[in-house]
Design a protein around this motif. Structure first.
Motif, PDB file in Angstrom:
ATOM      1  N   ILE A  14       0.561  -1.824  -0.513  1.00 54.71           N
ATOM      2  CA  ILE A  14      -0.100   0.239   0.052  1.00 54.71           C
ATOM      3  C   ILE A  14       0.468   1.039  -0.101  1.00 54.71           C
ATOM      4  O   ILE A  14       0.399   2.037  -0.765  1.00 54.71           O
ATOM      5  CB  ILE A  14      -0.902  -0.105   0.970  1.00 54.71           C
ATOM      6  N   LEU A  15       1.941   1.387   0.833  1.00 50.30           N
ATOM      7  CA  LEU A  15       2.878   2.366   1.146  1.00 50.30           C
ATOM      8  C   LEU A  15       4.268   2.271   0.190  1.00 50.30           C
ATOM      9  O   LEU A  15       5.037   1.294   0.187  1.00 50.30           O
ATOM     10  CB  LEU A  15       3.186   2.886   2.548  1.00 50.30           C
ATOM     11  N   PRO A  16       4.924   2.850  -0.655  1.00 46.80           N
ATOM     12  CA  PRO A  16       6.253   2.405  -0.907  1.00 46.80           C
ATOM     13  C   PRO A  16       7.378   2.914   0.095  1.00 46.80           C
ATOM     14  O   PRO A  16       6.934   3.493   1.788  1.00 46.80           O
ATOM     15  CB  PRO A  16       6.432   4.361  -1.457  1.00 46.80           C
ATOM     16  N   GLY A  17       8.216   2.195   0.234  1.00 48.25           N
ATOM     17  CA  GLY A  17       9.198   2.035   1.018  1.00 48.25           C
ATOM     18  C   GLY A  17       9.909   2.892   1.954  1.00 48.25           C
ATOM     19  O   GLY A  17       9.968   3.424   2.954  1.00 48.25           O
ATOM     20  N   TRP A  18       9.666   4.103   1.169  1.00 53.55           N
ATOM     21  CA  TRP A  18      10.641   5.534   2.275  1.00 53.55           C
ATOM     22  C   TRP A  18       9.515   6.233   2.903  1.00 53.55           C
ATOM     23  O   TRP A  18       9.664   6.798   3.395  1.00 53.55           O
ATOM     24  CB  TRP A  18      11.013   6.815   1.218  1.00 53.55           C
ATOM     25  N   SER A  99      16.427   5.882  11.126  1.00 50.37           N
ATOM     26  CA  SER A  99      17.834   6.313  11.799  1.00 50.37           C
ATOM     27  C   SER A  99      18.473   6.262  10.984  1.00 50.37           C
ATOM     28  O   SER A  99      19.629   6.613  11.722  1.00 50.37           O
ATOM     29  CB  SER A  99      17.370   4.415  13.455  1.00 50.37           C
ATOM     30  N   ARG A 100      19.113   5.418  10.031  1.00 51.10           N
ATOM     31  CA  ARG A 100      19.959   5.796   9.213  1.00 51.10           C
ATOM     32  C   ARG A 100      20.495   7.202   9.138  1.00 51.10           C
ATOM     33  O   ARG A 100      21.436   7.801   9.454  1.00 51.10           O
ATOM     34  CB  ARG A 100      19.881   4.740   8.170  1.00 51.10           C
ATOM     35  N   VAL A 101      19.836   7.724   8.594  1.00 52.97           N
ATOM     36  CA  VAL A 101      20.013   9.064   8.116  1.00 52.97           C
ATOM     37  C   VAL A 101      20.206  10.149   9.393  1.00 52.97           C
ATOM     38  O   VAL A 101      20.949  10.821   9.682  1.00 52.97           O
ATOM     39  CB  VAL A 101      18.974  10.203   7.479  1.00 52.97           C
ATOM     40  N   ALA A 102      19.386   9.785  10.366  1.00 59.64           N
ATOM     41  CA  ALA A 102      19.447  10.977  11.949  1.00 59.64           C
ATOM     42  C   ALA A 102      20.983  10.420  12.436  1.00 59.64           C
ATOM     43  O   ALA A 102      21.555  10.964  12.908  1.00 59.64           O
ATOM     44  CB  ALA A 102      18.787   9.948  12.816  1.00 59.64           C
ATOM     45  N   LEU A 283      25.076  15.561   1.371  1.00 62.13           N
ATOM     46  CA  LEU A 283      24.762  14.705   2.368  1.00 62.13           C
ATOM     47  C   LEU A 283      23.367  13.772   1.310  1.00 62.13           C
ATOM     48  O   LEU A 283      23.901  12.456   0.980  1.00 62.13           O
ATOM     49  CB  LEU A 283      24.308  14.758   3.673  1.00 62.13           C
ATOM     50  N   MET A 284      23.291  14.791   0.593  1.00 62.44           N
ATOM     51  CA  MET A 284      22.112  14.089  -0.151  1.00 62.44           C
ATOM     52  C   MET A 284      22.214  13.394  -1.481  1.00 62.44           C
ATOM     53  O   MET A 284      22.096  12.714  -2.002  1.00 62.44           O
ATOM     54  CB  MET A 284      20.531  15.024  -0.940  1.00 62.44           C
ATOM     55  N   VAL A 285      23.436  14.577  -2.168  1.00 62.63           N
ATOM     56  CA  VAL A 285      24.429  14.153  -2.996  1.00 62.63           C
ATOM     57  C   VAL A 285      25.482  12.840  -2.792  1.00 62.63           C
ATOM     58  O   VAL A 285      25.255  11.533  -3.991  1.00 62.63           O
ATOM     59  CB  VAL A 285      25.798  15.421  -3.554  1.00 62.63           C
ATOM     60  N   LEU A 286      25.998  12.788  -1.789  1.00 65.18           N
ATOM     61  CA  LEU A 286      26.496  11.240  -0.984  1.00 65.18           C
ATOM     62  C   LEU A 286      25.569  10.091  -0.955  1.00 65.18           C
ATOM     63  O   LEU A 286      25.372   8.921  -0.866  1.00 65.18           O
ATOM     64  CB  LEU A 286      27.181  11.300   0.118  1.00 65.18           C
ATOM     65  N   MET A 287      24.015  10.483  -0.836  1.00 62.00           N
ATOM     66  CA  MET A 287      22.874   9.403  -0.577  1.00 62.00           C
ATOM     67  C   MET A 287      22.665   8.782  -1.545  1.00 62.00           C
ATOM     68  O   MET A 287      22.087   7.784  -2.486  1.00 62.00           O
ATOM     69  CB  MET A 287      22.096   9.780   0.296  1.00 62.00           C
ATOM     70  N   LEU A 288      22.602   9.966  -2.831  1.00 67.48           N
ATOM     71  CA  LEU A 288      22.590   9.391  -3.919  1.00 67.48           C
ATOM     72  C   LEU A 288      23.019   8.382  -4.806  1.00 67.48           C
ATOM     73  O   LEU A 288      22.563   8.198  -5.469  1.00 67.48           O
ATOM     74  CB  LEU A 288      21.896  10.779  -4.827  1.00 67.48           C
ATOM     75  N   THR A 289      24.192   8.657  -4.547  1.00 66.25           N
ATOM     76  CA  THR A 289      25.909   7.357  -5.147  1.00 66.25           C
ATOM     77  C   THR A 289      24.825   6.638  -4.232  1.00 66.25           C
ATOM     78  O   THR A 289      25.685   5.545  -5.074  1.00 66.25           O
ATOM     79  CB  THR A 289      26.982   8.522  -5.458  1.00 66.25           C
ATOM     80  N   TRP A 293      17.246   5.072  -1.802  1.00 66.79           N
ATOM     81  CA  TRP A 293      15.451   6.399  -1.875  1.00 66.79           C
ATOM     82  C   TRP A 293      15.115   6.962  -0.900  1.00 66.79           C
ATOM     83  O   TRP A 293      14.506   8.457  -0.947  1.00 66.79           O
ATOM     84  CB  TRP A 293      14.881   6.248  -3.542  1.00 66.79           C
ATOM     85  N   ALA A 294      14.915   5.957   0.344  1.00 74.75           N
ATOM     86  CA  ALA A 294      14.372   6.532   1.380  1.00 74.75           C
ATOM     87  C   ALA A 294      15.380   7.346   2.179  1.00 74.75           C
ATOM     88  O   ALA A 294      14.577   8.214   2.104  1.00 74.75           O
ATOM     89  CB  ALA A 294      13.995   5.631   2.077  1.00 74.75           C
ATOM     90  N   ASP A 295      16.320   7.220   2.217  1.00 75.94           N
ATOM     91  CA  ASP A 295      17.641   8.264   3.083  1.00 75.94           C
ATOM     92  C   ASP A 295      17.072   9.993   1.842  1.00 75.94           C
ATOM     93  O   ASP A 295      17.466  10.690   2.973  1.00 75.94           O
ATOM     94  CB  ASP A 295      19.096   7.203   2.533  1.00 75.94           C
ATOM     95  N   VAL A 296      17.292   9.606   0.759  1.00 78.68           N
ATOM     96  CA  VAL A 296      17.289  10.877   0.340  1.00 78.68           C
ATOM     97  C   VAL A 296      15.810  11.670   0.553  1.00 78.68           C
ATOM     98  O   VAL A 296      16.154  13.135   0.845  1.00 78.68           O
ATOM     99  CB  VAL A 296      16.935  10.714  -1.560  1.00 78.68           C
ATOM    100  N   ILE A 297      14.430  10.797   0.644  1.00 80.67           N
ATOM    101  CA  ILE A 297      13.595  11.361   1.416  1.00 80.67           C
ATOM    102  C   ILE A 297      13.857  12.217   2.685  1.00 80.67           C
ATOM    103  O   ILE A 297      13.305  13.271   3.360  1.00 80.67           O
ATOM    104  CB  ILE A 297      12.679  10.767   0.862  1.00 80.67           C
ATOM    105  N   HIS A 298      14.355  11.145   3.542  1.00 79.85           N
ATOM    106  CA  HIS A 298      14.705  11.789   5.259  1.00 79.85           C
ATOM    107  C   HIS A 298      15.520  12.890   4.843  1.00 79.85           C
ATOM    108  O   HIS A 298      14.756  13.600   5.844  1.00 79.85           O
ATOM    109  CB  HIS A 298      15.054  10.748   5.685  1.00 79.85           C
TER     110      HIS A 298
END
Length: 321
Positions: A14-18, A99-102, A283-289, A293-298
């Motif tokens: 029902i919900l996307p992963g992020w 928790s990963r992004v935190a 940090l967003m650029v790093l997470m894109l590489t 995708w869940a990390d980018v949204i967070h």
């Protein structure tokens, strides 16, 4: 019981992963509540410290500059409905951030704090005051990250988090009450030796900032251990971990050097806003590489959280300067 009920909800399709939280919503909400209470305690005590510092300057006949700061400190003092709404917005944002992004936010803040303190030298007190104001959302992430790590294997996790949330709420209310009391009655009570709280602050008010610093060091010390453990759980081998930690360390070392150079040639408020964009943007650029995708949204949620914490307290940052 809550974990069993949540396991029956068909969130996987029902919900996307992020949008799927690390744990059940009750645990996430309680962790976010503890983080928001910690931020409120920090802001309240910082206002008390700066107010006492201002009164000390007035007693030394240096009221010309301090009298200009007092209205600005109280201008954004959140009370009533607006303060409640702000508190629960911060709670919601901390509950949603994974928790990963935190953990990454905590590690980045600690690296920036240590590097800045080593280069601050003679302006160490001003730097510490500014750093405490800037650490609001990072403190919330540190508390949620630590709670996630400490209660990860607990059988009745929600009960432990409920107790932590209740104690945090009590401390937050006491800190808010102290702030309002000091702002309204400190000058009268300290001059007439009428109130025990105000007399204690009059004699030992200079200990507020060191005590706050010691508490923050302990909090972030625990959070760093939790953050490293949480991040390493996502890697299956040492090679995968090395591929993540190497660019992360290099990226943020360069960002810290860049922000310290900017700090010497721009106003403090502009430096703070620029640093938020640069830090989380990197940090967003790093997470894109190397992330998900869940990390980018967070991280986008962290942008919003930093703005909600810093914009209403820009007067505190100016006073700390």
């Amino acid at each position: 019981m809550f974990s069993f009920i949540w396991s029956l909800v068909p969130t996987s399709y029902i919900l996307p992963g992020w949008l799927i939280l690390d744990t059940n919503p009750l645990n996430c909400f309680l962790q976010g509540l503890v983080g928001a209470c910690g931020i409120n305690v920090l802001c309240s005590l910082m206002r008390v410290h700066l107010f006492l510092e201002e009164q000390s300057c007035k007693d030394k006949n240096e009221n010309e500059s301090s009298s200009k700061r007092k209205p600005r400190q109280q201008q954004h003092n959140k009370t009533g409905l607006s303060g409640t709404v702000h508190f629960f917005i911060v709670t919601g944002l901390l509950a949603v951030v994974g928790s990963r992004v935190a953990a990454l936010v905590v590690l980045e803040f600690c690296l920036r704090a240590v590097s800045g303190w080593l280069s601050a030298r003679q302006e160490s007190k001003i730097f510490i005051q500014q750093l405490l104001v800037q650490s609001q959302f990072s403190l919330g992430c540190a508390l949620t990250c630590s709670l996630h790590f400490l209660h990860e294997a607990a059988s009745q996790r929600w009960l432990s988090l409920l107790l932590a949330a209740a104690l945090s709420w009590f401390l937050s209310k006491q800190a808010t009450r102290l702030k309002h009391h000091v702002m309204a009655l400190y000058k009268l009570h300290s001059s007439q030796r009428y109130c025990g709280v105000c007399i204690s602050l009059l004699t030992s008010g200079s200990d507020v900032l060191p005590a706050l610093c010691r508490t923050m060091i302990i909090t972030f010390g625990v959070a760093v251990v939790a953050a490293v453990s949480i991040i390493n759980q996502h890697f299956l081998s040492a090679t995968d971990a090395l591929k993540f930690w190497t660019p992360l360390t290099i990226c943020y070392t360069l960002l810290v050097v860049y922000m310290q150079e900017e700090q010497h040639r721009l106003p403090s408020s502009q430096v703070v806003l620029n640093s938020v964009v640069v830090r989380l943007g990197g940090l967003m650029v790093l997470m894109l590489t190397v992330g998900r995708w869940a990390d980018v949204i967070h991280i986008l949620i962290c942008f919003l959280g930093e703005a909600i914490c810093l914009i209403p307290t820009m007067d505190l940052l100016d006073a700390a300067s």
